[in-house]
Design a protein around this motif. Structure first.
Motif, PDB file in Angstrom:
ATOM      1  N   ILE A  84       0.861  -1.059   0.084  1.00  0.00           N
ATOM      2  CA  ILE A  84       0.135   0.132  -0.020  1.00  0.00           C
ATOM      3  C   ILE A  84       0.780   1.079   0.117  1.00  0.00           C
ATOM      4  O   ILE A  84       1.545   1.396   0.954  1.00  0.00           O
ATOM      5  CB  ILE A  84      -1.017  -0.007   1.243  1.00  0.00           C
ATOM      6  N   LYS A  85       0.957   2.078  -1.066  1.00  0.00           N
ATOM      7  CA  LYS A  85       2.111   2.772  -1.239  1.00  0.00           C
ATOM      8  C   LYS A  85       1.459   4.179  -1.847  1.00  0.00           C
ATOM      9  O   LYS A  85       0.259   4.315  -2.153  1.00  0.00           O
ATOM     10  CB  LYS A  85       3.090   2.198  -2.436  1.00  0.00           C
ATOM     11  N   LYS A  86       2.340   4.925  -2.173  1.00  0.00           N
ATOM     12  CA  LYS A  86       1.730   6.784  -2.293  1.00  0.00           C
ATOM     13  C   LYS A  86       0.674   6.916  -1.611  1.00  0.00           C
ATOM     14  O   LYS A  86      -0.332   7.333  -2.362  1.00  0.00           O
ATOM     15  CB  LYS A  86       1.468   6.516  -4.099  1.00  0.00           C
ATOM     16  N   ILE A  87       0.772   6.874  -0.283  1.00  0.00           N
ATOM     17  CA  ILE A  87      -0.219   7.016   0.430  1.00  0.00           C
ATOM     18  C   ILE A  87      -0.639   8.686   0.662  1.00  0.00           C
ATOM     19  O   ILE A  87       0.482   9.075   0.948  1.00  0.00           O
ATOM     20  CB  ILE A  87      -0.312   6.499   1.895  1.00  0.00           C
ATOM     21  N   ASP A  88      -1.747   9.221   0.123  1.00  0.00           N
ATOM     22  CA  ASP A  88      -2.036  10.391   0.520  1.00  0.00           C
ATOM     23  C   ASP A  88      -2.900  10.750   1.607  1.00  0.00           C
ATOM     24  O   ASP A  88      -4.186  10.683   1.314  1.00  0.00           O
ATOM     25  CB  ASP A  88      -2.381  11.340  -0.858  1.00  0.00           C
ATOM     26  N   TRP A  89      -2.484  11.130   2.831  1.00  0.00           N
ATOM     27  CA  TRP A  89      -3.493  10.987   3.977  1.00  0.00           C
ATOM     28  C   TRP A  89      -4.366  12.366   3.997  1.00  0.00           C
ATOM     29  O   TRP A  89      -5.565  11.955   4.500  1.00  0.00           O
ATOM     30  CB  TRP A  89      -2.572  11.104   5.234  1.00  0.00           C
ATOM     31  N   LYS A  90      -4.122  13.169   3.144  1.00  0.00           N
ATOM     32  CA  LYS A  90      -4.719  14.423   3.064  1.00  0.00           C
ATOM     33  C   LYS A  90      -6.083  14.036   2.275  1.00  0.00           C
ATOM     34  O   LYS A  90      -7.198  14.380   2.771  1.00  0.00           O
ATOM     35  CB  LYS A  90      -4.231  15.772   2.276  1.00  0.00           C
ATOM     36  N   VAL A  91      -5.987  13.338   1.135  1.00  0.00           N
ATOM     37  CA  VAL A  91      -7.180  13.159   0.346  1.00  0.00           C
ATOM     38  C   VAL A  91      -7.595  11.709   0.547  1.00  0.00           C
ATOM     39  O   VAL A  91      -8.595  11.109   0.057  1.00  0.00           O
ATOM     40  CB  VAL A  91      -6.714  13.373  -1.262  1.00  0.00           C
ATOM     41  N   LYS A  92      -6.871  11.031   1.437  1.00  0.00           N
ATOM     42  CA  LYS A  92      -7.269   9.591   1.992  1.00  0.00           C
ATOM     43  C   LYS A  92      -7.215   8.744   0.662  1.00  0.00           C
ATOM     44  O   LYS A  92      -7.996   7.916   0.331  1.00  0.00           O
ATOM     45  CB  LYS A  92      -8.475   9.485   2.616  1.00  0.00           C
ATOM     46  N   GLU A  93      -6.217   8.704   0.070  1.00  0.00           N
ATOM     47  CA  GLU A  93      -5.925   7.744  -1.336  1.00  0.00           C
ATOM     48  C   GLU A  93      -4.701   7.111  -1.201  1.00  0.00           C
ATOM     49  O   GLU A  93      -3.502   7.459  -0.865  1.00  0.00           O
ATOM     50  CB  GLU A  93      -6.358   8.188  -2.519  1.00  0.00           C
ATOM     51  N   ALA A  94      -4.624   6.012  -1.676  1.00  0.00           N
ATOM     52  CA  ALA A  94      -3.320   5.311  -2.046  1.00  0.00           C
ATOM     53  C   ALA A  94      -3.276   4.293  -3.247  1.00  0.00           C
ATOM     54  O   ALA A  94      -4.408   4.033  -3.876  1.00  0.00           O
ATOM     55  CB  ALA A  94      -2.873   4.451  -0.556  1.00  0.00           C
ATOM     56  N   GLU A  95      -2.039   3.689  -3.533  1.00  0.00           N
ATOM     57  CA  GLU A  95      -2.002   2.742  -4.637  1.00  0.00           C
ATOM     58  C   GLU A  95      -1.523   1.402  -4.062  1.00  0.00           C
ATOM     59  O   GLU A  95      -1.022   1.319  -3.162  1.00  0.00           O
ATOM     60  CB  GLU A  95      -1.002   3.139  -5.624  1.00  0.00           C
TER      61      GLU A  95
END
Length: 176
Positions: A84-95
């Protein structure tokens, strides 16, 4: 251990897995060289795998990137990895990115793992969007994406640059 299935289990990365990850990567080098070149180059020897695991443990603890191992229940052999990578906690998305050993392909393990880890990402990590990026020729990964509820969104042009190749267009699948 996060979850146990009939034949295998999923666990968060741990220092005890360094040798097993090295074995997994080396025995699947041909499969990994095009789409997981960094994982391959960082795990070609036991010492490199030790550093890889140490780095990934730090990233796991800081929730920058989460790596999970799939391993056989019987002999504890690592059979696959899910990131679970490229986690963007502000927009709550990941790859999510995943790979499985050649001898375990087609048994449904990755579909079951991606489904479970996707649900985990939504419920435990409170992510809203998960992305899978696959090449159009990787029919197995496309099948996993579709079986796990991911929908094709668009083609990402020149998205991935394999070693010694021209950039490849990749397909974006998402689940919300």
């Amino acid at each position: 251990m996060l979850v146990e299935f009939e034949e295998y289990l999923i666990d968060a990365i741990h220092e005890k897995y360094a040798w097993r990850i090295c074995d997994f990567v080396v025995s699947n080098a041909e499969r990994l060289k095009r789409y997981f070149p960094k994982t391959l180059e960082q795990n070609l020897t036991p010492d490199l795998s030790k550093y890889f695991v140490e780095k990934k443990l730090k990233q796991y603890k800081s929730q920058e990137e989460l790596v999970f191992v799939l391993k056989e229940k019987e002999n504890r052999t690592v059979i696959g990895l899910v990131y679970i990578k490229k986690i963007d906690w502000k927009v709550k998305e990941a790859e999510l990115a995943y790979c499985i050993g050649y001898q375990y392909e087609g048994k449904g393990y990755m579909t079951e793992s991606v489904r479970w880890l996707s649900d985990y990402a939504f419920t435990e990590l409170n992510l809203r969007t998960l992305k899978l990026i696959v090449h159009k020729s990787n029919f197995g990964s496309i099948k996993v994406a579709e079986k796990c509820g991911y929908l094709w969104k668009r083609t990402l042009f020149n998205e991935h640059k394999p070693p010694n190749e021209s950039p490849l267009d990749m397909e974006l699948y998402e689940r919300t």
